[in-house]
Design a protein around this motif. Structure first.
Motif, PDB file in Angstrom:
ATOM      1  N   ALA A 148       0.831  -1.201   0.000  1.00 17.74           N
ATOM      2  CA  ALA A 148       0.000   0.000   0.000  1.00 17.74           C
ATOM      3  C   ALA A 148       0.869   1.257   0.000  1.00 17.74           C
ATOM      4  O   ALA A 148       0.612   2.200  -0.758  1.00 17.74           O
ATOM      5  CB  ALA A 148      -0.932  -0.001   1.207  1.00 17.74           C
ATOM      6  N   LYS A 149       1.922   1.274   0.825  1.00 20.93           N
ATOM      7  CA  LYS A 149       2.820   2.432   0.878  1.00 20.93           C
ATOM      8  C   LYS A 149       3.526   2.632  -0.458  1.00 20.93           C
ATOM      9  O   LYS A 149       3.615   3.754  -0.965  1.00 20.93           O
ATOM     10  CB  LYS A 149       3.840   2.270   2.001  1.00 20.93           C
ATOM     11  CG  LYS A 149       4.779   3.468   2.089  1.00 20.93           C
ATOM     12  CD  LYS A 149       5.696   3.390   3.273  1.00 20.93           C
ATOM     13  CE  LYS A 149       6.642   4.538   3.426  1.00 20.93           C
ATOM     14  NZ  LYS A 149       6.508   5.681   2.581  1.00 20.93           N
ATOM     15  N   ARG A 150       4.008   1.568  -1.060  1.00 22.69           N
ATOM     16  CA  ARG A 150       4.710   1.651  -2.349  1.00 22.69           C
ATOM     17  C   ARG A 150       3.767   2.173  -3.445  1.00 22.69           C
ATOM     18  O   ARG A 150       4.128   3.044  -4.233  1.00 22.69           O
ATOM     19  CB  ARG A 150       5.277   0.277  -2.699  1.00 22.69           C
ATOM     20  CG  ARG A 150       6.217   0.268  -3.868  1.00 22.69           C
ATOM     21  CD  ARG A 150       6.924  -1.068  -4.069  1.00 22.69           C
ATOM     22  NE  ARG A 150       5.987  -2.170  -4.233  1.00 22.69           N
ATOM     23  CZ  ARG A 150       5.759  -3.132  -3.340  1.00 22.69           C
ATOM     24  NH1 ARG A 150       6.398  -3.129  -2.185  1.00 22.69           N
ATOM     25  NH2 ARG A 150       4.889  -4.090  -3.579  1.00 22.69           N
ATOM     26  N   GLN A 151       2.536   1.668  -3.473  1.00 23.45           N
ATOM     27  CA  GLN A 151       1.574   2.109  -4.483  1.00 23.45           C
ATOM     28  C   GLN A 151       1.139   3.557  -4.242  1.00 23.45           C
ATOM     29  O   GLN A 151       0.925   4.313  -5.194  1.00 23.45           O
ATOM     30  CB  GLN A 151       0.345   1.184  -4.502  1.00 23.45           C
ATOM     31  CG  GLN A 151       0.643  -0.226  -4.964  1.00 23.45           C
ATOM     32  CD  GLN A 151       1.123  -0.272  -6.406  1.00 23.45           C
ATOM     33  OE1 GLN A 151       0.717   0.523  -7.242  1.00 23.45           O
ATOM     34  NE2 GLN A 151       2.000  -1.220  -6.690  1.00 23.45           N
ATOM     35  N   VAL A 181      -8.609   6.921  -1.550  1.00 22.29           N
ATOM     36  CA  VAL A 181      -7.693   7.970  -1.128  1.00 22.29           C
ATOM     37  C   VAL A 181      -7.674   9.034  -2.212  1.00 22.29           C
ATOM     38  O   VAL A 181      -7.522   8.727  -3.396  1.00 22.29           O
ATOM     39  CB  VAL A 181      -6.267   7.413  -0.916  1.00 22.29           C
ATOM     40  CG1 VAL A 181      -5.295   8.528  -0.594  1.00 22.29           C
ATOM     41  CG2 VAL A 181      -6.270   6.361   0.171  1.00 22.29           C
ATOM     42  N   TYR A 182      -7.858  10.284  -1.817  1.00 26.36           N
ATOM     43  CA  TYR A 182      -7.763  11.412  -2.741  1.00 26.36           C
ATOM     44  C   TYR A 182      -6.483  12.160  -2.410  1.00 26.36           C
ATOM     45  O   TYR A 182      -6.269  12.576  -1.274  1.00 26.36           O
ATOM     46  CB  TYR A 182      -8.973  12.349  -2.596  1.00 26.36           C
ATOM     47  CG  TYR A 182      -8.920  13.505  -3.550  1.00 26.36           C
ATOM     48  CD1 TYR A 182      -9.390  13.373  -4.851  1.00 26.36           C
ATOM     49  CD2 TYR A 182      -8.361  14.720  -3.169  1.00 26.36           C
ATOM     50  CE1 TYR A 182      -9.318  14.430  -5.743  1.00 26.36           C
ATOM     51  CE2 TYR A 182      -8.294  15.771  -4.049  1.00 26.36           C
ATOM     52  CZ  TYR A 182      -8.769  15.622  -5.347  1.00 26.36           C
ATOM     53  OH  TYR A 182      -8.693  16.657  -6.228  1.00 26.36           O
ATOM     54  N   ILE A 183      -5.626  12.325  -3.423  1.00 26.36           N
ATOM     55  CA  ILE A 183      -4.335  12.982  -3.226  1.00 26.36           C
ATOM     56  C   ILE A 183      -4.432  14.399  -3.768  1.00 26.36           C
ATOM     57  O   ILE A 183      -4.739  14.601  -4.943  1.00 26.36           O
ATOM     58  CB  ILE A 183      -3.209  12.215  -3.946  1.00 26.36           C
ATOM     59  CG1 ILE A 183      -3.152  10.773  -3.440  1.00 26.36           C
ATOM     60  CG2 ILE A 183      -1.873  12.917  -3.738  1.00 26.36           C
ATOM     61  CD1 ILE A 183      -2.279   9.868  -4.258  1.00 26.36           C
ATOM     62  N   ILE A 228       1.573   9.246  -5.984  1.00 23.21           N
ATOM     63  CA  ILE A 228       1.971  10.628  -5.722  1.00 23.21           C
ATOM     64  C   ILE A 228       3.012  11.071  -6.742  1.00 23.21           C
ATOM     65  O   ILE A 228       2.925  12.170  -7.303  1.00 23.21           O
ATOM     66  CB  ILE A 228       2.481  10.789  -4.271  1.00 23.21           C
ATOM     67  CG1 ILE A 228       1.320  10.611  -3.285  1.00 23.21           C
ATOM     68  CG2 ILE A 228       3.172  12.138  -4.080  1.00 23.21           C
ATOM     69  CD1 ILE A 228       1.739  10.511  -1.834  1.00 23.21           C
ATOM     70  N   SER A 229       3.977  10.222  -7.043  1.00 27.27           N
ATOM     71  CA  SER A 229       5.026  10.589  -8.002  1.00 27.27           C
ATOM     72  C   SER A 229       4.488  10.725  -9.418  1.00 27.27           C
ATOM     73  O   SER A 229       4.980  11.537 -10.198  1.00 27.27           O
ATOM     74  CB  SER A 229       6.169   9.574  -7.971  1.00 27.27           C
ATOM     75  OG  SER A 229       5.751   8.344  -8.525  1.00 27.27           O
ATOM     76  N   LYS A 230       3.476   9.955  -9.776  1.00 28.76           N
ATOM     77  CA  LYS A 230       2.880  10.009 -11.121  1.00 28.76           C
ATOM     78  C   LYS A 230       1.680  10.948 -11.186  1.00 28.76           C
ATOM     79  O   LYS A 230       0.998  10.996 -12.211  1.00 28.76           O
ATOM     80  CB  LYS A 230       2.449   8.604 -11.576  1.00 28.76           C
ATOM     81  CG  LYS A 230       3.608   7.635 -11.712  1.00 28.76           C
ATOM     82  CD  LYS A 230       4.544   8.086 -12.796  1.00 28.76           C
ATOM     83  CE  LYS A 230       5.687   7.105 -12.933  1.00 28.76           C
ATOM     84  NZ  LYS A 230       6.684   7.541 -13.885  1.00 28.76           N
ATOM     85  N   LEU A 276      -3.304  14.259   1.554  1.00 26.88           N
ATOM     86  CA  LEU A 276      -4.367  13.359   1.114  1.00 26.88           C
ATOM     87  C   LEU A 276      -5.479  13.274   2.140  1.00 26.88           C
ATOM     88  O   LEU A 276      -5.322  13.627   3.300  1.00 26.88           O
ATOM     89  CB  LEU A 276      -3.826  11.965   0.789  1.00 26.88           C
ATOM     90  CG  LEU A 276      -3.090  11.148   1.854  1.00 26.88           C
ATOM     91  CD1 LEU A 276      -4.042  10.387   2.743  1.00 26.88           C
ATOM     92  CD2 LEU A 276      -2.162  10.188   1.165  1.00 26.88           C
ATOM     93  N   LYS A 277      -6.629  12.830   1.633  1.00 27.06           N
ATOM     94  CA  LYS A 277      -7.750  12.508   2.518  1.00 27.06           C
ATOM     95  C   LYS A 277      -8.239  11.127   2.103  1.00 27.06           C
ATOM     96  O   LYS A 277      -8.052  10.697   0.959  1.00 27.06           O
ATOM     97  CB  LYS A 277      -8.857  13.556   2.449  1.00 27.06           C
ATOM     98  CG  LYS A 277      -9.579  13.632   1.124  1.00 27.06           C
ATOM     99  CD  LYS A 277     -10.698  14.666   1.175  1.00 27.06           C
ATOM    100  CE  LYS A 277     -11.395  14.725  -0.179  1.00 27.06           C
ATOM    101  NZ  LYS A 277     -12.502  15.665  -0.194  1.00 27.06           N
TER     102      LYS A 277
END
Length: 182
Positions: free
Chosen positions: A117-120, A174-176, A125-127, A157-158
């Motif tokens: 989950a953290k990696r995804q 999750v909305y970034i 975020i990076s993309k 994020l929320k």
């Protein structure tokens, strides 16, 4: 085409009588008593006896080819850009992440799920992907609690329950918030 001819519009279900000619267009009084203007090419005279010359096969095929030819429209409607892209989905069920979880402890499985989950999330975020749905499933709620703990470490994020109709109670969306890069 002359005043009084009964005409029909080629691309619409409108019928009426030629009332007059104005600014290079034909004024048609419809059967509903509306006066509308059309280009002469948009109209066809109905209830008229056609001569052999007008009914000749070559002429008909010419008219059909003109009709099927795509001409650019002056007032083409442009659809608005799709603003809501479908969210990225990450399935955190352990059988989706490893080939065999038979000899793994609950702690090991949970660690793999949270790390995924953290990696995804970092990837999204990076993309600059704005929405992610993490599918955690319905169980004792341990994975969901760990995900919420992970999400609280991010400021941009929320998170909230995902669409119930699509995912049931076993998913979090999750909305970034994307920062504008100058």
């Amino acid at each position: 085409m002359k005043i009084g001819d009964k005409v029909s519009v080629l691309d619409d279900d409108i019928t009426g009588f030629v009332k007059g000619f104005e600014n290079g267009s034909v004024v048609v009084s419809t059967t509903d008593d509306f006066d509308l203007q059309f280009a002469e090419e948009e109209l066809v005279v109905v209830d008229k006896n056609f001569s052999d010359h007008e009914m000749h096969f070559d002429r008909i095929s010419e008219v059909i080819s003109e009709k099927t030819e795509r001409k650019p429209s002056k007032n083409r409607r442009v659809k608005p850009k799709e603003r809501v892209l479908p969210p990225m989905e990450v399935d955190l069920h352990i059988h989706q992440l490893v080939k065999n979880s038979k000899h793994m402890s609950n702690y090991d499985m949970l660690t793999i799920q949270v790390d995924t989950a953290k990696r995804q999330l970092d990837f999204a975020i990076s993309k600059r992907i704005q929405r992610i749905v993490f599918i955690h499933g319905v169980g004792a709620g341990v994975l969901k609690a760990e995900l919420e703990f992970l999400f609280k470490r991010y400021d941009n994020l929320k998170y909230y329950d995902a669409n119930f109709q699509k995912y049931g109670r076993g998913a979090v969306e999750v909305y970034i918030f994307q920062n504008k890069i100058d």
